[in-house]
Design an enzyme around this catalytic site. Structure first.
Site, PDB file in Angstrom:
ATOM      1  N   ASP A   1      -4.533  17.306  36.556  1.00 24.15           N
ATOM      2  CA  ASP A   1      -5.469  17.212  35.436  1.00 24.15           C
ATOM      3  C   ASP A   1      -5.678  15.764  35.011  1.00 24.15           C
ATOM      4  O   ASP A   1      -6.792  15.292  34.865  1.00 24.15           O
ATOM      5  CB  ASP A   1      -4.983  18.062  34.239  1.00 24.15           C
TER       6      ASP A   1
ATOM      7  N   PHE B   1      -5.437  10.518  23.501  1.00 19.94           N
ATOM      8  CA  PHE B   1      -4.861  11.805  23.882  1.00 19.94           C
ATOM      9  C   PHE B   1      -5.963  12.858  23.862  1.00 19.94           C
ATOM     10  O   PHE B   1      -6.552  13.134  22.815  1.00 19.94           O
ATOM     11  CB  PHE B   1      -3.717  12.206  22.945  1.00 19.94           C
TER      12      PHE B   1
ATOM     13  N   ARG C   1      -6.292  24.525  25.495  1.00 20.23           N
ATOM     14  CA  ARG C   1      -6.595  24.504  26.934  1.00 20.23           C
ATOM     15  C   ARG C   1      -7.937  25.172  27.218  1.00 20.23           C
ATOM     16  O   ARG C   1      -8.590  24.902  28.219  1.00 20.23           O
ATOM     17  CB  ARG C   1      -5.510  25.238  27.727  1.00 20.23           C
TER      18      ARG C   1
END
Ligand code: IMP
Length: 188
Positions: free
Chosen positions: A109, A161, A174
């Site tokens: 990812d 982030f 997610r």
């Protein structure tokens, strides 16, 4: 029995500044799939997705590759704070098939410090694959400690982030279809 509370429309994406929209991600993943299809023509691939963050990228990338392939999943846990990798990585779920003699494409990812991917590549090499390459959706160069060759890269992003499209914060977010930064704290 549904309650009024869980019948509310989904509002989970509201507090995020979108960094990469779902359409842009889809377009880029298709381009990566086409490049991989060209480069591995005549070969069989094993995609190795790193859980959990890569599950959506893996699903979309696999469908964008027009080659015979197998999919494997590797569970890793990294010791460190929730936002910073320590580089001490433990395999929590191993591959189900040997990769000896296979062309392995690791599907990550995000590469941040590079500690996780460098551990993973060293580990996979001990299993004697024919080749190992890396497909990463995101790369944060500002925080990189161990440079590695990313053969197929989706996007280079700033040192923020990010969550969504598989990436989490404390296990959440997610399922956001885009990649975003939680605002207002992290948006600056
Ligand atoms: P690295 O070892 O520092 O390269 O970090 C790799 C892992 O840290 C990724 O596979 C993610 O699980 C996690 N990570 C790093 N940056 C982010 C981020 O911005 N959002 C969510 N997870 C991240």
């Amino acid at each position: 029995m549904p309650t009024a509370e869980n019948e509310r429309p989904m509002r989970i994406g509201e507090d995020f500044k979108v960094l990469l929209a779902a359409d842009d991600i889809a377009t880029r993943v298709r381009e990566l799939g086409q490049a991989i299809t060209r480069d591995y023509e005549g070969k069989e691939l094993t995609l190795v997705a790193v859980l959990k963050g890569s599950f959506l990228f893996m699903a979309d990338l696999a469908r964008a590759i027009d080659l015979p392939l197998t999919c494997e999943f590797l569970g890793l846990s990294s010791y460190g704070s929730r936002r910073e990798s320590s580089g001490i990585v433990k395999i929590t779920q191993d591959l189900t098939q040997p990769v000896k003699g296979r062309h392995v494409l690791v599907v990550e990812d995000i590469i941040d410090t590079g500690l996780t991917i460098s551990y993973l590549i060293s580990n996979l090499r001990t299993r004697l694959p024919e080749s190992v390459r890396i497909a990463a959706l995101l790369y944060k160069p500002d925080n990189n400690k161990i440079p590695c060759k990313i053969d197929y890269l989706g996007f280079t992003i700033p040192n923020k982030f990010v969550v969504g499209y598989g990436l989490d914060l404390d296990g959440c977010y997610r399922n956001l279809p885009f990649i975003g930064v939680k605002s207002p704290d992290d948006a600056a």
